[in-house]
Design a protein around this motif. Structure first.
Motif, short mmCIF file in Angstrom:
data_model
loop_
_atom_site.label_atom_id
_atom_site.label_comp_id
_atom_site.label_asym_id
_atom_site.label_seq_id
_atom_site.Cartn_x
_atom_site.Cartn_y
_atom_site.Cartn_z
N ARG A 70 0.81 -1.22 0.00
CA ARG A 70 0.00 0.00 0.00
C ARG A 70 0.84 1.27 0.00
O ARG A 70 0.37 2.34 -0.37
N SER A 71 2.09 1.14 0.43
CA SER A 71 2.98 2.30 0.45
C SER A 71 4.42 1.83 0.35
O SER A 71 4.80 0.82 0.96
N TYR A 73 7.61 4.26 0.63
CA TYR A 73 8.09 5.64 0.74
C TYR A 73 9.60 5.67 0.71
O TYR A 73 10.27 5.03 1.52
N GLU A 80 6.53 9.15 -2.33
CA GLU A 80 5.82 7.88 -2.33
C GLU A 80 5.91 7.26 -3.72
O GLU A 80 5.69 7.95 -4.72
N PRO A 84 -1.50 7.04 -5.70
CA PRO A 84 -2.58 7.22 -4.73
C PRO A 84 -3.75 6.26 -4.98
O PRO A 84 -4.21 6.12 -6.10
N GLY A 85 -4.16 5.58 -3.92
CA GLY A 85 -5.27 4.63 -4.02
C GLY A 85 -4.88 3.30 -4.64
O GLY A 85 -5.70 2.39 -4.73
N ASP A 181 3.71 5.70 -8.94
CA ASP A 181 3.47 7.14 -9.08
C ASP A 181 4.74 7.77 -9.64
O ASP A 181 5.45 8.49 -8.96
#
Length: 195
Positions: A70-71, A73, A80, A84-85, A181
């Motif tokens: 989910r992440s 970083y 990130e 997003p999402g 991203d």
């Protein structure tokens, strides 16, 4: 079952092997435990919402209760990596029924239909550091079993994903989706026979 002789820390892994940090040039050799004194240890802890958080000073990775990333970083760049999402490490099943050359061709329209494997049968922390943290994710679909190991090493800027598959499906493509991203004018990605 003796740990290797190393000039630095040694971690016994859940599978009986040992982790030792080493730094060596490409196609070269080095003494174990040398050139790594500045590496921050990796830690793993349960996440408040389920799953696990892996952290090593360079990266913080959140793996949810279903084994989805989910992440991710990147602390050095302050950004990130997961859109997003979105969710990285999302396995998807696509029908494999090309117009010509079955088992060789993938027609572009294969992307139009898919089923997400977004539920895990088991997610557990196998190794929690300080040299290597590893989360094991197990999934099933039809008659097939997928076992993944998501690993982060001390000081590394890479989350490694090792996937073992007992594949028993027919006319089906399995894909790992990573909605990153990333904003760039050009990108090149390699696959086995081209890019």
């Amino acid at each position: 079952d003796t740990p290797p002789a190393a000039g630095g820390p040694v971690q016994k892994l859940s599978d009986g092997r040992y982790a030792v940090l080493a730094q060596a040039p490409a196609l070269g050799a080095a003494v174990l435990g040398t050139g790594i004194a500045d590496r921050a240890p990796v830690t793993a802890r349960p996440a408040d919402t389920g799953g696990y958080v892996l952290h090593n000073g360079a990266l913080t990775v959140h793996i949810d209760r279903d084994g989805l990333v989910r992440s991710a970083y990147d602390h050095d760049r302050g950004r990130e990596a997961i859109a997003p999402g979105g969710a990285g490490n999302l396995l998807q099943l696509h029908p494999d029924d090309p117009v010509r050359w079955s088992a060789w061709n993938l027609d572009a329209q294969y992307r139009n239909v898919h089923r997400d494997l977004d539920t895990a049968t088991a997610v557990r922390l196998d190794d929690e550091g300080p040299l290597l943290a590893c989360v094991r994710v197990e999934r099933t679909t039809g008659r097939s079993v997928v076992v993944q190991r998501l690993s982060l090493a001390a000081g590394s800027r890479v989350l490694e994903v090792d996937t073992d598959i007992d594949w028993r499906e027919e006319d089906t493509v399995l894909k790992a989706a990573w909605p990153l991203d990333v904003h760039a004018e050009r990108v090149a990605s390699e696959i086995q026979f081209g890019h």
